[in-house]
Design an enzyme around this catalytic site. Sequence first.
Site, mmCIF file in Angstrom:
data_model
loop_
_atom_site.group_PDB
_atom_site.id
_atom_site.type_symbol
_atom_site.label_atom_id
_atom_site.label_comp_id
_atom_site.label_asym_id
_atom_site.label_seq_id
_atom_site.Cartn_x
_atom_site.Cartn_y
_atom_site.Cartn_z
ATOM 1 C CB SER A 283 -0.872 0.025 1.256
ATOM 2 O OG SER A 283 -0.119 0.482 2.366
ATOM 3 C CG ASP A 284 1.796 5.782 -1.058
ATOM 4 O OD1 ASP A 284 2.760 5.739 -0.251
ATOM 5 O OD2 ASP A 284 1.740 6.624 -1.948
ATOM 6 C CD1 TRP A 285 2.109 7.103 5.887
ATOM 7 C CD2 TRP A 285 4.300 6.780 5.640
ATOM 8 N NE1 TRP A 285 2.699 7.405 7.080
ATOM 9 C CE2 TRP A 285 4.053 7.217 6.958
ATOM 10 C CE3 TRP A 285 5.622 6.522 5.265
ATOM 11 C CZ2 TRP A 285 5.065 7.410 7.896
ATOM 12 C CZ3 TRP A 285 6.633 6.712 6.202
ATOM 13 C CH2 TRP A 285 6.344 7.147 7.499
ATOM 14 N N GLY A 286 -0.001 4.529 4.767
ATOM 15 C CA GLY A 286 -1.267 4.766 5.470
ATOM 16 C C GLY A 286 -2.497 4.699 4.591
#
Length: 745
Positions: A283-286
């Site tokens: 995933s991307d950050w968060g």
Amino acid sequence: MNKIVQGAFCLIFGMLSIVAGAQVKSVDQKVDSVMGLMTLEEKIGQMNQYNDDWTATGPVTLDNTKAEQIRQGQLGSLLNCMGTRRVRSWQMIAMQSRLKIPLLFGQDVIHGYKTTFPIPLAEACSWDTNAMELSARIAATEASAGGINWTFAPMVDIARDPRWGRVMEGAGEDPYLGSLIATARVKGFQGKKLGDLNAVMACAKHFAAYGAAIGGRDYNSVDMSDRLLWEVYLPTFKAAEEAGVATFMNSFNDLNGVPATGNKYLQRDILKGKWDFKGFVVSDWGSIGEMINHGNVKDGYEAALSAITAGCDMDMESRNYKDHLAQLVKDNKVPVALIDEAVKRILRKKFELGLFDDPYRFCNAEREQRELNNPAHAKAAREIAAKSIVLLKNEHQLLPLSKNIKVIAFIGPLVKPIMQNKGFWDVEVPDIDSSYVVSQWEGLKNKVGKNTKLLYAKGCAIEGENRDGFAEALEVAKQADVVILSIGERRDMTGEAKSRSNINIPGVQEDLLKALLSTGKSVVVLINAGRPLVFNYTAEHATAILYTWWLGSEAGDAIADVLFGDYNPSAKLPISFPLSVGQIPIYYSHFNTGRPATSDTNHNYNSSYNDLSIFPRYEFGYGLSYTTFKYSNLQLSKKKMTSNDRIEVSVEITNTGNYAGEEIVQLYLRDRVGSIVRPVKELKDFRKISLKAGEAKTIQFVIDKEKLSFYNQKLEWVAEPGDFDLMIGASSKDIRLTDSFELIP
Ligand code: NOJ
């Protein structure tokens, strides 16, 4: 082939396949045997990635239980953890866990590790895929020597909006050029094969369509047709996948209302389904947790469910997998098979990297010192930096400057700063002095002989209204034979979360140029930026302009090389430069519309602006050289082809000027009639050739069905019979030779 030879061939081929099959199987078998030992909690552990405490590239979750979680087998990877000392210390903790599964160490190695190369958009101006592969190769060599085994690069998002701060990270607006560059960068990062000591996993990001954020505002929604997605925004990802990229990163944006992170169509149907991608998706950050803000899921429990169902294998920093996956399995919402699939993908990469054989293989401090101080890397950085500089204007052939000039005034807020030259996404390497950058001042000093006097004045700051420094700058300019003015953005004005509505050259910098020009001196302007800026005054009045972007460690020397003709500029823009933000998005491969505008003066019910030109300041493919090139003798091997056929195209290019130089010869096509209307032109091929003064070369292109194909209404990749225009040019506007041909049924 006779029967005996054929038989022998089959036998050998069969044996090779068995051997190859056995190798592939053996990694899978190893994965399976580890999987057989793992508890559900340990499996979920592999799917979590946390940030280290050293540096942060997103909102930080403070957590002092990280070490304990690693010991319990609850973590698969760390990001932003660099340097052999630090990486080793975390890996040692992983080795205290029950199954001793090594950690992956990911890092944004976007344009270099210790040696900083030009920002990716600048490098893309070189159209030199070998050079870009080399810069990625060196970045991987250094990063892997510093403990890293995974880079979150290349960013392959097509970007047509320079307000978007992340335009700097990609290869510009065009899917054809972007795909070649994506391939080169993946090959560069991953080297010959994963498992080699100097190879890191690459990551194609951000899947998908992040570059089309509405209004150029970072993290914003994306709304686009399937046709546009497939034709313009997906090809670079497909190219990365075909080049063997080990990982994909999904994206912050929603696509047509469905967050990319929880988007099954993108990740499961296209990437893991149609494209049969074998690596894993992070995933991307968060971004898993952010699906709550999007309003697509109620809470973290639903967010984790959505992401894993959609095909996201690893959670970067949202911690929703850690908090909810086990419960989701207990509640029969997530089958264990889905967890197993994700974990197998992750473990497979850990095996391929050789981490199970030696978890410390990237932690050799001696190698780290050696590779991070390798002079060959600086040499390559200087070469590609020079190749990235775009000559936009050169009135009266002011450039190249003579090395015998008596007095040069080097003026501007970007002459002396050092770190600005690195641009956004540089890497601050621990335990190593990573501040090495040749400033522009130093570069010029290194270049000129002792008979040339260099004068300096700052003139003004990058931002603000203060003109107090103008007087000193004018004084200095008056004493000089030529003035060089270095202006632009701050390096952190582009990058993540750096979108801007005003992309003019900031502050009073263009006023400083105006003042300097009032002295009657010739002024060469260096424009330093991470994005296409708007600089109409400079474009119209400066004597010469070099767009230098952010060039990295060797900026100063490379700029001096170009200023004095030791390198003849060859770069061409991979993105259109607007005249005004009002034109954005502006790109060369637009449709003709039913009422095309052809001039800026006629607004008679046509597709124009009443108060603004429809043409860019500088078009896609534009860039000058110190020499000139003549295009002649365009020949097509035939004028009609069937879809099984091909047409050979040849064209002669002559260097008609006084300097040796390189030209990027561009081939564009237009499909005159399509069941889906076709762009006015599309780049389909190019050659970068090098010619001595007076030399001529004939270059060849091949037109085949692939180059004529597009996605029809049913999203089938087809070439429709009909007439095509062929254009060969020095830019998307500067078309020198044309012809046409027909695709017959
Ligand atoms: C967020 C960015 O969008 C992504 O490109 C980057 O790799 C991660 N942060 C990690 O730094």
